[in-house]
Design a protein around this motif. Structure first.
Motif, PDB file in Angstrom:
ATOM      1  N   LYS A  17       0.833  -1.202   0.000  1.00  0.00           N
ATOM      2  CA  LYS A  17       0.000   0.000   0.000  1.00  0.00           C
ATOM      3  C   LYS A  17       0.873   1.261   0.000  1.00  0.00           C
ATOM      4  O   LYS A  17       0.635   2.184  -0.790  1.00  0.00           O
ATOM      5  N   ASN A  27      -3.344   4.011  -8.262  1.00  0.00           N
ATOM      6  CA  ASN A  27      -3.019   2.590  -8.132  1.00  0.00           C
ATOM      7  C   ASN A  27      -3.129   2.120  -6.693  1.00  0.00           C
ATOM      8  O   ASN A  27      -3.554   0.996  -6.430  1.00  0.00           O
ATOM      9  N   TYR A  28      -2.749   2.979  -5.762  1.00  0.00           N
ATOM     10  CA  TYR A  28      -2.894   2.669  -4.336  1.00  0.00           C
ATOM     11  C   TYR A  28      -4.365   2.414  -4.002  1.00  0.00           C
ATOM     12  O   TYR A  28      -4.704   1.420  -3.359  1.00  0.00           O
ATOM     13  N   PHE A  31      -5.663  -0.871  -5.503  1.00  0.00           N
ATOM     14  CA  PHE A  31      -5.238  -2.011  -4.695  1.00  0.00           C
ATOM     15  C   PHE A  31      -6.080  -2.110  -3.421  1.00  0.00           C
ATOM     16  O   PHE A  31      -6.582  -3.179  -3.076  1.00  0.00           O
ATOM     17  N   LEU A 119       0.466  -4.708 -10.248  1.00  0.00           N
ATOM     18  CA  LEU A 119       0.533  -5.653  -9.128  1.00  0.00           C
ATOM     19  C   LEU A 119       1.842  -6.440  -9.141  1.00  0.00           C
ATOM     20  O   LEU A 119       2.447  -6.665  -8.094  1.00  0.00           O
ATOM     21  N   MET A 136      -5.788  -9.775  -5.398  1.00  0.00           N
ATOM     22  CA  MET A 136      -6.483  -8.868  -4.473  1.00  0.00           C
ATOM     23  C   MET A 136      -7.743  -9.521  -3.927  1.00  0.00           C
ATOM     24  O   MET A 136      -8.009  -9.470  -2.728  1.00  0.00           O
TER      25      MET A 136
END
Length: 186
Positions: A17, A27-28, A31, A119, A136
């Motif tokens: 993270k 992108n954080y 995720f 990822l 995920m």
């Protein structure tokens, strides 16, 4: 077909993270939404800004056509609000930075191959292998199960699995059990 694993270590999850947050806030959040919702990547990519303004998200899953409602995890609420501030409700939550080649459209969701690359880049930094777009979703299921194994029926429902064995194998518990059994051999 390659088998992908969940991310089992909570410290690695936190590390990923932070790694993603420093590189791309989008992108954080992608995720985080993945590990806190259990959604498939195809469903995450089609979320729109207006869908995440409240406390819950309601979607119709692309694959199953089933309606799904879930809460937005409180730990990402402030970051999510900061990210969507000033955005139009109809914008995709996770837009591509590129113009789509065929349609020449801007603001379309980024591609699942971009998600895979993002990822895997993060996974490499943390020495993880067998990571893919389902990681995920599997991570969400794995940690929900580890928190309380009575969540198995809930996971079966969420994953649309018809038996416990399929769910346990999907979230990597079966592999953990086999590894532990082998390690106990004298």
């Amino acid at each position: 077909m390659n088998v992908v694993q969940p991310i089992r270590d909570p410290d690695v999850i936190e590390g990923i993270k932070q790694y993603l947050k420093l590189r791309s806030f989008r992108n954080y959040l992608f995720f985080c939404m993945g590990i806190y919702s259990g959604l498939r990547v195809s469903d995450l990519l089609h979320l729109r800004v207006g869908m995440v303004r409240g406390t819950h998200i309601t979607i119709v899953e692309k694959k199953t056509k089933k309606k799904k409602r879930f809460i937005i995890h409180p730990s990402i609420r402030d970051d999510l609000d900061r990210y969507i501030a000033g955005k139009d409700d109809n914008e995709f939550l996770f837009p591509s930075r590129q113009i789509k080649k065929k349609s020449r459209l801007r603001g379309q969701p980024f591609d699942r191959s971009t998600a895979y690359k993002m990822l895997n880049d993060a996974a490499r930094e943390f020495g993880l292998k067998e990571i893919g777009t389902h990681t995920m979703r599997k991570t969400w299921g794995y940690h929900l199960y580890m928190q309380d194994d009575r969540n198995l029926a809930l996971l079966m429902e969420m994953f649309n699995h018809s038996d416990q064995t399929t769910t346990l194998r999907y979230i990597g518990i079966t592999q953990d059990m086999m590894d532990a059994a082998i390690m106990k051999l004298a």
